[in-house]
Scaffold this motif. Structure first.
Motif, PDB file in Angstrom:
ATOM      1  N   ARG A  55       0.805  -1.226   0.000  1.00  0.00           N
ATOM      2  CA  ARG A  55       0.000   0.000   0.000  1.00  0.00           C
ATOM      3  C   ARG A  55       0.837   1.274   0.000  1.00  0.00           C
ATOM      4  O   ARG A  55       0.490   2.253  -0.665  1.00  0.00           O
ATOM      5  CB  ARG A  55      -0.938   0.014   1.211  1.00  0.00           C
ATOM      6  CG  ARG A  55      -2.137  -0.888   1.083  1.00  0.00           C
ATOM      7  CD  ARG A  55      -3.120  -0.613   2.205  1.00  0.00           C
ATOM      8  NE  ARG A  55      -4.119  -1.676   2.332  1.00  0.00           N
ATOM      9  CZ  ARG A  55      -5.195  -1.771   1.569  1.00  0.00           C
ATOM     10  NH1 ARG A  55      -5.407  -0.886   0.617  1.00  0.00           N
ATOM     11  NH2 ARG A  55      -6.060  -2.762   1.758  1.00  0.00           N
ATOM     12  N   ASP A  56       1.934   1.311   0.752  1.00  0.00           N
ATOM     13  CA  ASP A  56       2.662   2.574   0.910  1.00  0.00           C
ATOM     14  C   ASP A  56       4.106   2.484   0.446  1.00  0.00           C
ATOM     15  O   ASP A  56       4.943   3.286   0.868  1.00  0.00           O
ATOM     16  CB  ASP A  56       2.608   3.034   2.364  1.00  0.00           C
ATOM     17  CG  ASP A  56       3.314   2.074   3.316  1.00  0.00           C
ATOM     18  OD1 ASP A  56       3.563   0.915   2.912  1.00  0.00           O
ATOM     19  OD2 ASP A  56       3.629   2.482   4.451  1.00  0.00           O
ATOM     20  N   VAL A  57       4.427   1.510  -0.433  1.00  0.00           N
ATOM     21  CA  VAL A  57       5.803   1.407  -0.917  1.00  0.00           C
ATOM     22  C   VAL A  57       5.913   2.020  -2.313  1.00  0.00           C
ATOM     23  O   VAL A  57       4.948   2.073  -3.075  1.00  0.00           O
ATOM     24  CB  VAL A  57       6.307  -0.054  -0.938  1.00  0.00           C
ATOM     25  CG1 VAL A  57       6.198  -0.682   0.443  1.00  0.00           C
ATOM     26  CG2 VAL A  57       5.563  -0.889  -1.964  1.00  0.00           C
ATOM     27  N   ALA A  76      -2.079  -0.179  -4.667  1.00  0.00           N
ATOM     28  CA  ALA A  76      -0.698   0.293  -4.503  1.00  0.00           C
ATOM     29  C   ALA A  76      -0.579   1.725  -5.017  1.00  0.00           C
ATOM     30  O   ALA A  76       0.067   1.988  -6.036  1.00  0.00           O
ATOM     31  CB  ALA A  76       0.253  -0.650  -5.230  1.00  0.00           C
ATOM     32  N   LYS A  77      -1.179   2.642  -4.325  1.00  0.00           N
ATOM     33  CA  LYS A  77      -1.300   4.026  -4.799  1.00  0.00           C
ATOM     34  C   LYS A  77       0.037   4.741  -4.915  1.00  0.00           C
ATOM     35  O   LYS A  77       0.194   5.655  -5.731  1.00  0.00           O
ATOM     36  CB  LYS A  77      -2.217   4.821  -3.868  1.00  0.00           C
ATOM     37  CG  LYS A  77      -3.609   4.223  -3.676  1.00  0.00           C
ATOM     38  CD  LYS A  77      -4.383   4.137  -4.987  1.00  0.00           C
ATOM     39  CE  LYS A  77      -5.812   3.651  -4.748  1.00  0.00           C
ATOM     40  NZ  LYS A  77      -6.546   3.461  -6.017  1.00  0.00           N
ATOM     41  N   ASP A  78       1.018   4.376  -4.096  1.00  0.00           N
ATOM     42  CA  ASP A  78       2.308   5.059  -4.104  1.00  0.00           C
ATOM     43  C   ASP A  78       3.355   4.351  -4.951  1.00  0.00           C
ATOM     44  O   ASP A  78       4.483   4.840  -5.088  1.00  0.00           O
ATOM     45  CB  ASP A  78       2.843   5.194  -2.669  1.00  0.00           C
ATOM     46  CG  ASP A  78       1.976   6.091  -1.813  1.00  0.00           C
ATOM     47  OD1 ASP A  78       1.354   7.012  -2.377  1.00  0.00           O
ATOM     48  OD2 ASP A  78       1.915   5.875  -0.587  1.00  0.00           O
ATOM     49  N   LEU A  79       3.012   3.201  -5.508  1.00  0.00           N
ATOM     50  CA  LEU A  79       3.990   2.384  -6.216  1.00  0.00           C
ATOM     51  C   LEU A  79       4.448   3.066  -7.503  1.00  0.00           C
ATOM     52  O   LEU A  79       3.639   3.442  -8.352  1.00  0.00           O
ATOM     53  CB  LEU A  79       3.385   1.017  -6.533  1.00  0.00           C
ATOM     54  CG  LEU A  79       4.344  -0.070  -7.028  1.00  0.00           C
ATOM     55  CD1 LEU A  79       5.411  -0.367  -5.974  1.00  0.00           C
ATOM     56  CD2 LEU A  79       3.568  -1.341  -7.360  1.00  0.00           C
ATOM     57  N   LEU A  80       5.766   3.225  -7.650  1.00  0.00           N
ATOM     58  CA  LEU A  80       6.350   3.831  -8.839  1.00  0.00           C
ATOM     59  C   LEU A  80       6.916   2.791  -9.799  1.00  0.00           C
ATOM     60  O   LEU A  80       6.855   2.969 -11.021  1.00  0.00           O
ATOM     61  CB  LEU A  80       7.474   4.797  -8.451  1.00  0.00           C
ATOM     62  CG  LEU A  80       7.088   6.012  -7.612  1.00  0.00           C
ATOM     63  CD1 LEU A  80       8.342   6.776  -7.195  1.00  0.00           C
ATOM     64  CD2 LEU A  80       6.141   6.920  -8.391  1.00  0.00           C
TER      65      LEU A  80
END
Length: 419
Positions: A55-57, A76-80
């Motif tokens: 979730r926050d990685v 996975a909103k923060d996944l780049l």
């Protein structure tokens, strides 16, 4: 309505990395040297447990077992970026990742020599029936036989797929006195004395050993079936360290049981367990066949290969996260500008992932009006496009306004401004 994001300077210590499936220490070291927060696990996660973990990685590192589905990516909103520390990428929904602005990387060549070496070991082991003798000895049976056991010198190795593994294998086999033929859809320059044949059927008919090194795609699935095995020389062998879908296993079993094939070695299977343990029971007929070597997808599993893979994939991920450079991504437009130097303190980098539709660049350049855009590069792949632009001498207020304006465009997928 979601609040606009407040633009902050890029801080490497805020980057979180999740590494699963015992990713090599070289990658861990590389990430930690950047100041990233790194969490590692030797196992894989599935379902809700995986969703909760990502979730926050910003970076997810996996090997071949972890399944990154659209459902996982939605959370996975923060996944780049995702790093597949292996060759395979089919465990990731590549299209879903791209349309969310997530770049996926792999290491297609760094384990090639390890795979080639294993094939040579399997060729010798099959020719000498070492698997059967080893199993008998463990049961207390002394079975000293020479019938059906051969030297590999002078035998013909047929390589299906003459890419990085196939070509290295070709050189190793010739050094041991084998004659090498290969089949590939492309016309390729042979190494050494290897010879390219025009058809798969011709290769099967002349080879004592057939080894498969092709990617998984529609025209390779089930490419070795009843017909193809019937075309092989009586007493020949088949080896598959490529993709599990390439061989029709029931046809292989029938060929082994009839004696038409003298043996086989498999490192990959159509269905593979997602975790270690005593549950490899999907192919009971294969387990009962003589002179068959079965290994658990370990062709590239050497210390050297994993170290090299760890270095390559981590370098690509760091380059993407720190500088926005997407060169080498398997699902993403290839865009690269040189990293911003430390003396470019007043230069910001705009990274804009957007839908590949007409008019976006025109709209973006209107937003840039009045700003000093030093460098700009754009590219597209499928439904996704990517723009990288370096803007000089811009204030914090101007950067926030720039970010808000680009993020508000209708085609926006993800926008990052690094300063």
């Amino acid at each position: 309505m979601q609040k606009p994001k407040v633009l902050k300077p890029f801080n490497r210590t805020e980057i979180k990395v999740l590494l699963l499936e015992d990713v090599n220490q070289t990658a861990i070291d590389a990430f930690q040297e950047q100041g990233y927060q790194v969490e590692t696990f030797t196992k894989t996660f599935v379902g809700q447990e995986l969703i909760d973990k990502v979730r926050d990685v910003q970076i997810l590192g996996i090997r071949s077992k972890t399944k990154v589905t659209e459902e996982v990516l939605n959370e996975a909103k923060d996944l780049l970026a995702i790093g597949c520390f292996c060759i395979a990428t089919e465990q990731v929904d590549l299209k879903a990742a791209a349309t969310r602005g997530i770049a996926v990387y792999n290491s297609p060549f760094k384990n090639s020599h390890s795979v080639a070496e294993l094939v040579i070991g399997e060729v010798i082991s099959l020719a000498r029936q070492l698997g059967d003798r080893n199993r008998e000895m463990h049961k207390g049976i002394w079975n000293k036989v020479s019938k059906g056991c051969f030297e590999i010198r002078g035998k013909i190795l047929g390589i299906v797929g003459y890419g990085h593994v196939g070509s290295q294998l070709s050189v190793l086999a010739e050094a041991l006195g084998m004659r090498v033929y290969f089949y590939d859809l492309l016309q390729l320059m042979p190494l050494g004395s290897a010879r390219q044949l025009d058809t798969l059927e011709e290769l099967l008919a002349v080879s004592d050993f057939v080894t498969l090194h092709v990617p998984e795609q529609d025209d390779t699935k089930g490419m070795i079936g009843v017909r193809e095995i019937s075309l092989m020389k009586p007493g020949s062998f088949v080896i598959n360290n490529g993709r599990g879908s390439t061989i029709q296993l029931q046809a292989l079993v029938d060929g082994l049981r009839s004696g038409h094939l003298a043996g086989a070695a498999l490192d990959v299977y159509p269905k593979q367990p997602t975790s270690n343990g005593p549950h490899f029971t999907d192919y009971p007929d294969l387990l009962d066949c003589p002179n068959v070597i079965l290994t658990p997808h370990v062709a590239g599993a050497t210390e050297e290969a994993q170290e090299n893979i760890g270095l390559e994939v981590s370098s690509s991920l760091i380059q993407f996260v720190n500088d926005g450079i997407s060169l080498g991504a398997v699902n993403f437009p290839q865009v690269g500008l040189r990293a911003i130097r430390e003396d470019d303190a007043h230069t910001a980098r705009v990274l804009h992932v957007h839908q590949n539709i007409p008019g976006v660049l025109r709209e973006l350049n209107k937003i840039f009006t009045g700003l000093n855009v030093e460098r700009q590069y754009s590219n597209s792949k499928g439904a996704v496009a990517y723009v990288m632009a370096d803007v000089a001498n811009v204030s914090a207020v101007e950067l926030q306004a720039l970010y808000d304006a680009i993020s508000a465009t209708s085609a926006n997928i993800r926008t990052r401004i690094m300063h």
